[in-house]
Design a protein around this motif. Structure first.
Motif, PDB file in Angstrom:
ATOM      1  N   ARG A   1      -8.023  14.248  15.592  1.00 39.09           N
ATOM      2  CA  ARG A   1      -8.790  13.002  15.552  1.00 39.09           C
ATOM      3  C   ARG A   1      -8.446  12.105  16.743  1.00 39.09           C
ATOM      4  O   ARG A   1      -9.304  11.429  17.286  1.00 39.09           O
TER       5      ARG A   1
ATOM      6  N   LYS B   1       3.459   5.359   8.711  1.00 36.34           N
ATOM      7  CA  LYS B   1       2.428   5.163   9.748  1.00 36.34           C
ATOM      8  C   LYS B   1       1.791   6.483  10.076  1.00 36.34           C
ATOM      9  O   LYS B   1       2.444   7.474  10.263  1.00 36.34           O
TER      10      LYS B   1
ATOM     11  N   ARG C   1       0.441   5.173   0.505  1.00 32.26           N
ATOM     12  CA  ARG C   1      -0.586   6.036   1.088  1.00 32.26           C
ATOM     13  C   ARG C   1      -0.231   7.504   0.881  1.00 32.26           C
ATOM     14  O   ARG C   1       0.936   7.873   0.944  1.00 32.26           O
TER      15      ARG C   1
ATOM     16  N   PRO D   1     -13.579  15.003   6.119  1.00 33.19           N
ATOM     17  CA  PRO D   1     -12.710  14.848   7.292  1.00 33.19           C
ATOM     18  C   PRO D   1     -12.726  13.454   7.905  1.00 33.19           C
ATOM     19  O   PRO D   1     -11.991  13.244   8.859  1.00 33.19           O
ATOM     20  N   ASN D   2     -13.535  12.533   7.367  1.00 32.39           N
ATOM     21  CA  ASN D   2     -13.632  11.239   8.060  1.00 32.39           C
ATOM     22  C   ASN D   2     -12.591  10.249   7.564  1.00 32.39           C
ATOM     23  O   ASN D   2     -12.901   9.203   6.995  1.00 32.39           O
ATOM     24  N   THR D   3     -11.328  10.584   7.788  1.00 32.27           N
ATOM     25  CA  THR D   3     -10.228   9.733   7.349  1.00 32.27           C
ATOM     26  C   THR D   3      -9.216   9.599   8.490  1.00 32.27           C
ATOM     27  O   THR D   3      -9.353  10.252   9.516  1.00 32.27           O
ATOM     28  N   TYR D   4      -8.201   8.791   8.252  1.00 27.70           N
ATOM     29  CA  TYR D   4      -7.181   8.545   9.277  1.00 27.70           C
ATOM     30  C   TYR D   4      -6.524   9.839   9.740  1.00 27.70           C
ATOM     31  O   TYR D   4      -6.255  10.031  10.923  1.00 27.70           O
TER      32      TYR D   4
ATOM     33  N   ILE E   1       0.842  -1.201   0.000  1.00 32.93           N
ATOM     34  CA  ILE E   1       0.000   0.000   0.000  1.00 32.93           C
ATOM     35  C   ILE E   1       0.876   1.249   0.000  1.00 32.93           C
ATOM     36  O   ILE E   1       1.766   1.394   0.842  1.00 32.93           O
TER      37      ILE E   1
ATOM     38  N   GLU F   1      -5.231   5.741  -1.063  1.00 38.49           N
ATOM     39  CA  GLU F   1      -4.379   4.580  -0.856  1.00 38.49           C
ATOM     40  C   GLU F   1      -4.312   3.783  -2.144  1.00 38.49           C
ATOM     41  O   GLU F   1      -5.349   3.420  -2.708  1.00 38.49           O
TER      42      GLU F   1
HETATM   43  N1  LIG Z   1      -5.837   0.391   4.317  1.00 37.13           N
HETATM   44  C1  LIG Z   1      -5.667   0.783   5.571  1.00 37.13           C
HETATM   45  N2  LIG Z   1      -5.771  -0.106   6.557  1.00 37.13           N
HETATM   46  C2  LIG Z   1      -5.588   0.295   7.856  1.00 37.13           C
HETATM   47  C3  LIG Z   1      -5.301   1.624   8.174  1.00 37.13           C
HETATM   48  C4  LIG Z   1      -5.205   2.552   7.088  1.00 37.13           C
HETATM   49  O1  LIG Z   1      -4.945   3.746   7.281  1.00 37.13           O
HETATM   50  N3  LIG Z   1      -5.402   2.074   5.827  1.00 37.13           N
HETATM   51  N4  LIG Z   1      -5.107   1.988   9.504  1.00 37.13           N
HETATM   52  C5  LIG Z   1      -4.352   3.058   9.850  1.00 37.13           C
HETATM   53  O2  LIG Z   1      -3.519   3.034  10.692  1.00 37.13           O
HETATM   54  C6  LIG Z   1      -5.588   1.128  10.578  1.00 37.13           C
HETATM   55  C7  LIG Z   1      -7.036   1.402  10.858  1.00 37.13           C
HETATM   56  N5  LIG Z   1      -7.184   2.623  11.565  1.00 37.13           N
HETATM   57  C8  LIG Z   1      -7.970   3.653  11.143  1.00 37.13           C
HETATM   58  C9  LIG Z   1      -8.425   4.546  12.085  1.00 37.13           C
HETATM   59  C10 LIG Z   1      -9.268   5.553  11.722  1.00 37.13           C
HETATM   60  C11 LIG Z   1      -9.661   5.687  10.396  1.00 37.13           C
HETATM   61  C12 LIG Z   1     -10.646   6.715   9.981  1.00 37.13           C
HETATM   62  O3  LIG Z   1     -10.829   6.951   8.800  1.00 37.13           O
HETATM   63  N6  LIG Z   1     -11.348   7.355  10.901  1.00 37.13           N
HETATM   64  C13 LIG Z   1     -12.366   8.338  10.588  1.00 37.13           C
HETATM   65  C14 LIG Z   1     -13.613   7.674  10.115  1.00 37.13           C
HETATM   66  C15 LIG Z   1     -14.283   6.818  11.150  1.00 37.13           C
HETATM   67  C16 LIG Z   1     -15.555   6.135  10.643  1.00 37.13           C
HETATM   68  O4  LIG Z   1     -16.220   6.649   9.750  1.00 37.13           O
HETATM   69  O5  LIG Z   1     -15.853   5.067  11.216  1.00 37.13           O
HETATM   70  C17 LIG Z   1     -12.607   9.233  11.796  1.00 37.13           C
HETATM   71  O6  LIG Z   1     -12.265   8.838  12.896  1.00 37.13           O
HETATM   72  O7  LIG Z   1     -13.147  10.298  11.576  1.00 37.13           O
HETATM   73  C18 LIG Z   1      -9.176   4.816   9.440  1.00 37.13           C
HETATM   74  C19 LIG Z   1      -8.326   3.797   9.819  1.00 37.13           C
HETATM   75  C20 LIG Z   1      -5.344  -0.304  10.217  1.00 37.13           C
HETATM   76  N7  LIG Z   1      -5.706  -0.621   8.845  1.00 37.13           N
END
Ligand SMILES: Nc1nc2c(c(=O)[nH]1)N(C=O)[C@@H](CNc1ccc(C(=O)N[C@@H](CCC(=O)O)C(=O)O)cc1)CN2
Ligand SMILES: Nc1nc2c(ncn2[C@@H]2O[C@H](COP(=O)(O)OP(=O)(O)OP(=O)(O)O)[C@@H](O)[C@H]2O)c(=O)[nH]1
Length: 453
Positions: free
Chosen positions: A121, A453, A21, A72-75, A19, A82
């Motif tokens: 976040r 990361k 990113r 805004p709903n991303t990591y 991946i 990705e």
């Molecule tokens: N492909 C992929 N796998 C992955 C990650 C990643 O970034 N990409 N992660 C990265 O380390 C971990 C998962 N952790 C993550 C934590 C928060 C969000 C996120 O987008 N949070 C948003 C949306 C929440 C929702 O809609 O449920 C937020 O908190 O606003 C994504 C991944 C493990 N696996």
């Protein structure tokens, strides 16, 4: 505008998929420049996956799946793209350099997670949990870290901090607006609230001991007369499939410890090379080194030989370790146990019948030690465990300040004399979640991450 960062987020080396990113305002635009698929990524809905080719001009670089996630709903809370390409060492690297050529910048260590922190976040201890999840080598530490990902530790910390803040707000009421008729707390109410906050802080702080054991293992020495099977035991434990052997630097000095994961507990067997060599003569068992090791140990595994009589070697060792938490491991028990060994063990707790030869007794040993150190299920009651030394120190500071405030009140001083202590405690607790830490510490934490990361 923040620059758009890119990195390979998967481990380098052979593997099915890798991946790449990207995060930032231009992530989708940059990806579009090198992506050839059925639609343009800039027309894609958020959180959708698209098949296509990454191309360098007319040359195909790889066949990929691309995920588009809009702020805004991303990591990171920024736009994230990705690119899932083929594994191996070349695809991801080629794609990364194409992204850089088209306007992205190389991500620094931990920069994606740092952005998640800076954009609000996650807080600092959640970010630290991310790194612990990645770096943990035992299931136990991993579980504790994953529990911290969801912000439950932060919740506890914030609850205490909020309590302290409302106490200091009460002091403001007393000193600044005495005439407004706001009802300040009585001295007794103030004191009782502070006691309750102290107890909560103490309870959290007290989990740090368990946390250290989860992270570093129980400091263990294996003792026993020559030929009882000490080396064989170590080989069995460190070689068995679920055991993990790593060299960790001792936190206080440079002791090399061998970490052995028994399942429920991890043992940090110190200086095993030393045990192997210095204990081969019974005279040497009493030498300073062994004594020192044994005296610093939290656990002694005392090996007895089921096939031989108890002799003065055994009793000498027993005297040396007397008073320590001890497991009596009766080795070579596959053909029964000698009466003299049976007698010796009759009045002892924590006796395990063992056979390195037949590999029996390992589960019993694991369970016994878990029981001795109260390391039952980690998930019981959803209790938080402090697994991070930085958090422990911050809590210790908070505790000290709260205790000092309590002392002030117990000495009969007025409650506004506690102001500085309360402020200190608030700031220490804020350090855990990152509300009150300097940039330097934040940088140091994220620099301990890996790139991607
Ligand atoms: N492909 C992929 N796998 C992955 C990650 C990643 O970034 N990409 N992660 C990265 O380390 C971990 C998962 N952790 C993550 C934590 C928060 C969000 C996120 O987008 N949070 C948003 C949306 C929440 C929702 O809609 O449920 C937020 O908190 O606003 C994504 C991944 C493990 N696996
Ligand atoms: N029958 C039997 N023999 C065992 C068992 N465990 C170890 N041995 C044998 O006992 C002998 C001594 O084992 P070591 O592991 O070298 O013992 P040690 O305590 O490290 O010995 P020193 O280094 O001399 O202190 C070896 O021949 C092992 O194969 C067991 O469970 N049953």
């Amino acid at each position: 505008m923040q620059k758009t960062i890119a990195a390979i987020s998967t481990a380098q080396g052979p593997g099915g998929i890798a991946i790449v990113r990207m995060s930032g305002d231009n992530a989708i635009e940059i990806a579009d420049k090198i992506f050839n698929g059925r639609i343009k990524l800039s027309d894609a809905k958020t959180h959708t996956v698209h098949h296509g080719f990454i191309c360098d001009g007319t040359q195909k670089t790889d066949e990929v799946l691309v995920t588009v996630m809009r702020a805004p709903n991303t990591y990171t809370k920024e736009d994230v793209v990705e690119i899932n390409c083929h594994g191996g060492s070349v695809s991801a690297r080629k794609i990364l350099s194409l992204l850089i050529k088209n306007g992205a910048s190389y991500a620094d260590r931990g920069e994606f997670t740092k952005r998640a922190f800076l954009n609000g976040r996650i807080d600092l201890c959640e970010a630290e949990a991310v790194i612990d999840v990645i770096n943990s080598k035992t299931g136990r530490l991993h579980t504790a870290a994953v529990n911290q990902l969801g912000g439950s530790l932060s919740e506890k910390i914030n609850e205490i901090r909020d309590g302290l803040l409302s106490l200091s707000a009460n002091l403001d009421v007393i000193s600044d607006f005495p005439e407004e008729g706001l009802e300040p707390l009585s001295d007794e109410e103030y004191y009782n609230l502070l006691v309750r906050l102290r107890d909560k802080t103490k309870k959290l702080y007290d989990t740090a001991d368990k946390g250290r054991i989860i992270r570093n293992g129980i400091k263990t020495v294996i003792v026993g007369k020559p030929n009882v099977g000490k080396s064989s035991l170590l080989n069995l434990l460190s070689g068995s499939e679920r055991a993990i052997v790593t060299d960790v630097e001792g936190t206080t000095r440079d002791i090399i410890e061998e970490q052995i994961d028994l399942g429920s507990v991890t043992l940090a067997v110190s200086d095993t090379a030393g045990i192997r060599t210095t204990d081969d003569k019974v005279e040497k068992i009493g030498v300073e080194m062994s004594k020192k090791r044994a005296s610093e140990a939290e656990l002694v595994i005392f090996m007895l030989d089921a096939m031989r009589e108890i002799d003065e070697n055994d009793t000498e060792i027993f005297e040396l370790i007397n008073g320590k938490k001890t497991v009596f491991l009766v080795n070579k028990s596959e053909n029964g146990i000698n009466d003299s060994v049976k007698n010796f063990c009759a009045d002892k707790e924590n006796v395990i019948e063992f056979s390195v030869k037949n590999e029996t007794g390992v589960d019993a040993l694991n369970e016994k030690i878990a029981q001795m150190f109260d390391m039952g299920e980690i998930s019981d009651g959803g209790g938080e465990t402090i697994i991070n030394e930085r958090h422990k120190e911050a809590l210790a500071g908070a505790l000290e300040s709260i205790n000092s405030a309590l002392k002030t009140l117990e000495d009969g001083m007025p409650s506004d004399m506690t102001f500085v202590d309360i402020e200190n405690a608030v700031s220490k607790l804020g350090a855990v979640t990152g509300m009150s830490v300097g940039e330097e510490i934040v940088d140091r934490i994220f620099h301990s991450f890996c790139v991607g990361k």
